[in-house]
Design a protein around this motif. Sequence first.
Motif, PDB file in Angstrom:
ATOM      1  N   ARG A   1      -7.842 -43.884  33.147  1.00  0.00           N
ATOM      2  CA  ARG A   1      -7.505 -42.681  33.933  1.00  0.00           C
ATOM      3  C   ARG A   1      -6.176 -42.060  33.513  1.00  0.00           C
ATOM      4  NH1 ARG A   1      -4.411 -44.087  38.833  1.00  0.00           N
ATOM      5  NH2 ARG A   1      -3.964 -46.302  38.693  1.00  0.00           N
ATOM      6  N   HIS A   2      -5.408 -42.765  32.672  1.00  0.00           N
ATOM      7  CA  HIS A   2      -4.132 -42.240  32.192  1.00  0.00           C
ATOM      8  C   HIS A   2      -4.131 -41.972  30.692  1.00  0.00           C
ATOM      9  CE1 HIS A   2      -2.080 -42.556  35.969  1.00  0.00           C
ATOM     10  NE2 HIS A   2      -2.414 -43.827  36.092  1.00  0.00           N
ATOM     11  N   ARG A   3      -5.329 -41.864  30.103  1.00  0.00           N
ATOM     12  CA  ARG A   3      -5.395 -41.560  28.673  1.00  0.00           C
ATOM     13  C   ARG A   3      -4.756 -40.194  28.430  1.00  0.00           C
ATOM     14  NH1 ARG A   3      -7.987 -44.564  25.338  1.00  0.00           N
ATOM     15  NH2 ARG A   3      -9.452 -46.110  26.052  1.00  0.00           N
ATOM     16  N   PRO A   4      -3.971 -40.092  27.364  1.00  0.00           N
ATOM     17  CA  PRO A   4      -3.314 -38.805  27.106  1.00  0.00           C
ATOM     18  C   PRO A   4      -4.307 -37.729  26.670  1.00  0.00           C
ATOM     19  CG  PRO A   4      -2.880 -40.360  25.327  1.00  0.00           C
ATOM     20  CD  PRO A   4      -3.620 -41.110  26.388  1.00  0.00           C
ATOM     21  N   ASN A   5      -3.985 -36.490  27.043  1.00  0.00           N
ATOM     22  CA  ASN A   5      -4.786 -35.366  26.548  1.00  0.00           C
ATOM     23  C   ASN A   5      -4.123 -34.750  25.313  1.00  0.00           C
ATOM     24  OD1 ASN A   5      -2.668 -33.972  27.705  1.00  0.00           O
ATOM     25  ND2 ASN A   5      -3.926 -32.760  29.083  1.00  0.00           N
TER      26      ASN A   5
ATOM     27  N   PRO B 296     -11.432 -37.683  25.823  1.00  0.00           N
ATOM     28  CA  PRO B 296     -12.339 -36.714  25.208  1.00  0.00           C
ATOM     29  C   PRO B 296     -11.801 -35.290  25.377  1.00  0.00           C
ATOM     30  CG  PRO B 296     -13.572 -38.341  26.443  1.00  0.00           C
ATOM     31  CD  PRO B 296     -12.113 -38.570  26.751  1.00  0.00           C
ATOM     32  N   GLY B 297     -11.861 -34.512  24.323  1.00  0.00           N
ATOM     33  CA  GLY B 297     -11.320 -33.156  24.333  1.00  0.00           C
ATOM     34  C   GLY B 297      -9.829 -33.103  24.070  1.00  0.00           C
ATOM     35  N   GLY B 298      -9.194 -34.268  23.872  1.00  0.00           N
ATOM     36  CA  GLY B 298      -7.750 -34.330  23.656  1.00  0.00           C
ATOM     37  C   GLY B 298      -7.340 -33.793  22.300  1.00  0.00           C
ATOM     38  N   MET B 299      -6.048 -33.557  22.159  1.00  0.00           N
ATOM     39  CA  MET B 299      -5.507 -32.920  20.960  1.00  0.00           C
ATOM     40  C   MET B 299      -4.384 -33.746  20.362  1.00  0.00           C
ATOM     41  SD  MET B 299      -3.652 -29.181  20.694  1.00  0.00           S
ATOM     42  CE  MET B 299      -4.987 -28.433  21.608  1.00  0.00           C
TER      43      MET B 299
ATOM     44  N   ASP C 101     -12.945 -34.008  15.608  1.00  0.00           N
ATOM     45  CA  ASP C 101     -14.021 -33.026  15.622  1.00  0.00           C
ATOM     46  C   ASP C 101     -13.603 -31.753  14.914  1.00  0.00           C
ATOM     47  OD1 ASP C 101     -16.541 -31.974  16.429  1.00  0.00           O
ATOM     48  OD2 ASP C 101     -15.532 -30.901  18.044  1.00  0.00           O
ATOM     49  N   SER C 102     -12.357 -31.393  15.119  1.00  0.00           N
ATOM     50  CA  SER C 102     -11.813 -30.176  14.518  1.00  0.00           C
ATOM     51  C   SER C 102     -10.422 -30.505  13.982  1.00  0.00           C
ATOM     52  CB  SER C 102     -11.718 -29.088  15.598  1.00  0.00           C
ATOM     53  OG  SER C 102     -10.957 -28.011  15.144  1.00  0.00           O
TER      54      SER C 102
ATOM     55  N   GLY D  93      -5.502 -31.732  15.481  1.00  0.00           N
ATOM     56  CA  GLY D  93      -6.810 -32.368  15.475  1.00  0.00           C
ATOM     57  C   GLY D  93      -7.308 -32.457  16.890  1.00  0.00           C
ATOM     58  N   THR D  94      -8.591 -32.162  17.094  1.00  0.00           N
ATOM     59  CA  THR D  94      -9.159 -32.199  18.435  1.00  0.00           C
ATOM     60  C   THR D  94     -10.282 -33.232  18.478  1.00  0.00           C
ATOM     61  OG1 THR D  94      -8.701 -29.838  18.662  1.00  0.00           O
ATOM     62  CG2 THR D  94     -10.208 -30.799  20.247  1.00  0.00           C
ATOM     63  N   LYS D  95     -10.247 -34.076  19.492  1.00  0.00           N
ATOM     64  CA  LYS D  95     -11.279 -35.088  19.688  1.00  0.00           C
ATOM     65  C   LYS D  95     -12.466 -34.444  20.377  1.00  0.00           C
ATOM     66  CE  LYS D  95     -11.974 -39.674  21.662  1.00  0.00           C
ATOM     67  NZ  LYS D  95     -11.285 -40.839  22.242  1.00  0.00           N
ATOM     68  N   LYS D  96     -13.661 -34.893  20.042  1.00  0.00           N
ATOM     69  CA  LYS D  96     -14.863 -34.362  20.687  1.00  0.00           C
ATOM     70  C   LYS D  96     -14.728 -34.442  22.197  1.00  0.00           C
ATOM     71  CE  LYS D  96     -17.990 -35.164  16.916  1.00  0.00           C
ATOM     72  NZ  LYS D  96     -19.180 -35.811  16.403  1.00  0.00           N
ATOM     73  N   GLY D  97     -15.300 -33.466  22.859  1.00  0.00           N
ATOM     74  CA  GLY D  97     -15.120 -33.313  24.292  1.00  0.00           C
ATOM     75  C   GLY D  97     -15.897 -34.251  25.177  1.00  0.00           C
ATOM     76  N   THR D  98     -16.886 -34.956  24.648  1.00  0.00           N
ATOM     77  CA  THR D  98     -17.656 -35.870  25.491  1.00  0.00           C
ATOM     78  C   THR D  98     -17.768 -37.213  24.795  1.00  0.00           C
ATOM     79  OG1 THR D  98     -19.722 -35.155  24.486  1.00  0.00           O
ATOM     80  CG2 THR D  98     -19.032 -34.031  26.506  1.00  0.00           C
ATOM     81  N   GLY D  99     -17.835 -38.247  25.591  1.00  0.00           N
ATOM     82  CA  GLY D  99     -17.980 -39.584  25.030  1.00  0.00           C
ATOM     83  C   GLY D  99     -16.751 -40.049  24.301  1.00  0.00           C
ATOM     84  N   LYS D 100     -16.883 -41.142  23.588  1.00  0.00           N
ATOM     85  CA  LYS D 100     -15.754 -41.683  22.845  1.00  0.00           C
ATOM     86  C   LYS D 100     -16.120 -41.840  21.402  1.00  0.00           C
ATOM     87  CE  LYS D 100     -12.374 -45.333  22.915  1.00  0.00           C
ATOM     88  NZ  LYS D 100     -11.940 -46.564  23.440  1.00  0.00           N
TER      89      LYS D 100
END
Length: 138
Positions: free
Chosen positions: A60-64, A93-96, A111-112, A131-138
């Motif tokens: 619940r405290h994973r960085p975005n 997910p969706g983090g940068m 992802d990007s 860099g952007t992590k995919k928005g869903t899942g891990k």
Amino acid sequence: VGCGTGSLLYDLMVSCPQAELIGVDPDRAALAIAKRKMGASKSLIRWHEGFLDSLVVEDRHRPNKIVSSLVFHQVPERQKRAILEQMHDLLQPGGMLLIADYMRHLADLFDSVERLSLVPTATGAISLWRGTKKGTGK
């Protein structure tokens, strides 16, 4: 990641006062300087003395966002990808990921991936990466 003496961390604290910040660095002396720079605000930051692979955060405290400036050029080539993988896995997910360093490319883990800028300096060109992590899942 690699907050060193805290100059960028201080700027982030001032420009994003609502952000929950973690200063990560293995150098105890550098962290002591960083804490002095923060003054009374040092208690608003979570400090982690160690490398990124020893940082533990609850889901619940994973960085975005993860920010790193001028760290990767100090890391042996074979370890760079491992650190980028740790950053990727740590992000929600969706983090940068935002990196400023002497790097010609950013790993294909995200992802990007986009080089935002190339800044010439007396010691070489510094790339600003996102860099952007995919928005869903891990």
